[in-house]
Scaffold this active site. Sequence first.
Site, mmCIF file in Angstrom:
data_model
loop_
_atom_site.group_PDB
_atom_site.id
_atom_site.type_symbol
_atom_site.label_atom_id
_atom_site.label_comp_id
_atom_site.label_asym_id
_atom_site.label_seq_id
_atom_site.Cartn_x
_atom_site.Cartn_y
_atom_site.Cartn_z
ATOM 1 N N GLY A 53 37.123 74.860 39.020
ATOM 2 C CA GLY A 53 36.689 75.991 39.981
ATOM 3 C C GLY A 53 35.207 75.895 39.664
ATOM 4 O O GLY A 53 34.571 76.562 40.534
ATOM 5 N N ASP A 77 37.734 83.863 30.953
ATOM 6 C CA ASP A 77 38.268 84.894 31.002
ATOM 7 C C ASP A 77 39.159 84.835 29.615
ATOM 8 O O ASP A 77 38.756 85.884 28.565
ATOM 9 C CB ASP A 77 39.661 84.027 31.659
ATOM 10 C CG ASP A 77 41.001 85.202 32.277
ATOM 11 O OD1 ASP A 77 40.233 86.619 31.677
ATOM 12 O OD2 ASP A 77 41.844 85.149 32.559
HETATM 13 C C1 PRP Z 1 40.301 78.219 35.014
HETATM 14 C C2 PRP Z 1 38.465 78.533 34.963
HETATM 15 C C3 PRP Z 1 38.512 78.135 33.265
HETATM 16 C C4 PRP Z 1 39.516 78.954 33.113
HETATM 17 C C5 PRP Z 1 39.267 79.879 32.172
HETATM 18 O O1 PRP Z 1 40.328 77.526 34.994
HETATM 19 O O2 PRP Z 1 37.465 77.739 35.742
HETATM 20 O O3 PRP Z 1 38.097 76.789 33.223
HETATM 21 O O4 PRP Z 1 40.253 79.349 33.667
HETATM 22 O O5 PRP Z 1 40.469 80.845 32.144
HETATM 23 P P1 PRP Z 1 40.318 81.293 30.010
HETATM 24 O O6 PRP Z 1 38.260 81.899 29.756
HETATM 25 O O7 PRP Z 1 41.483 81.961 29.700
HETATM 26 O O8 PRP Z 1 40.516 79.316 29.492
HETATM 27 P P2 PRP Z 1 41.997 76.379 35.449
HETATM 28 O O9 PRP Z 1 42.132 76.902 34.000
HETATM 29 O O10 PRP Z 1 42.286 77.962 36.389
HETATM 30 O O11 PRP Z 1 41.650 75.242 36.489
HETATM 31 P P3 PRP Z 1 40.563 75.488 37.755
HETATM 32 O O12 PRP Z 1 39.051 75.420 37.006
HETATM 33 O O13 PRP Z 1 41.241 73.875 37.842
HETATM 34 O O14 PRP Z 1 40.718 76.659 38.800
#
Ligand code: PRP
Length: 192
Positions: free
Chosen positions: A57, A115
């Site tokens: 991300g 998040d």
């Molecule tokens: C998303 C984002 C963060 C994480 C945040 O990654 O990039 O790394 O979620 O969420 P949290 O605070 O609830 O842990 P994701 O797991 O969707 O993978 P990606 O980065 O490959 O999209």
Amino acid sequence: MSDRTIEERIEKVLFSEQAIHARTHELGTRIAQDYGPGGCARDTQGRPPILVCVLHGALVFMADLVRQIPTEIEYDFICVSSYGNGTSPGAVSLIKDLERPIKGRDVLIVEDIIDTGYTIDYLTRGFAARDPASIRVCTLINKVVRRETSVEVDYVGFRLEEDTFIVGYGMDYAELYRNLPYIGLLKPEYTR
Ligand code: PRP
């Protein structure tokens, strides 16, 4: 394959390309100042900070952010996956580790969004065990409404108060929409 562009699937733009660019410039300027003389750097050998991009991300934000930092930096990548569910909330696993050691270095973790906080909690704990000189956290979006851990965030692009699912500028829905140049909300018919 649909012939519609991905832009047509966006209901509302929350953070425009211009707004993201302006904020990223401010963050880059501040980061350069903070890691400059008399600032937050703790590396006893005076080496530049290592910015760690959390794949996938943060890729787009990272690419823009580093170009707004006018001083020396290094960068590296880590990839983690969160698979939290009812029985193991916040479970995070390591997919790809850093390529170089961070012992004695100043580390700045770069995220697209925080998040629940579980991912950043996992990363900061894991990095702390490697004995860096310092760890700081930068996120483009700080989504505070679903926070489940206490995390300290040093640099925030935008605070998101609503519990909305956003896409674009690196963030996906089912791996799509990462290439939108802004952050927005999907029309409901594309989230089924
Ligand atoms: C998303 C984002 C963060 C994480 C945040 O990654 O990039 O790394 O979620 O969420 P949290 O605070 O609830 O842990 P994701 O797991 O969707 O993978 P990606 O980065 O490959 O999209």
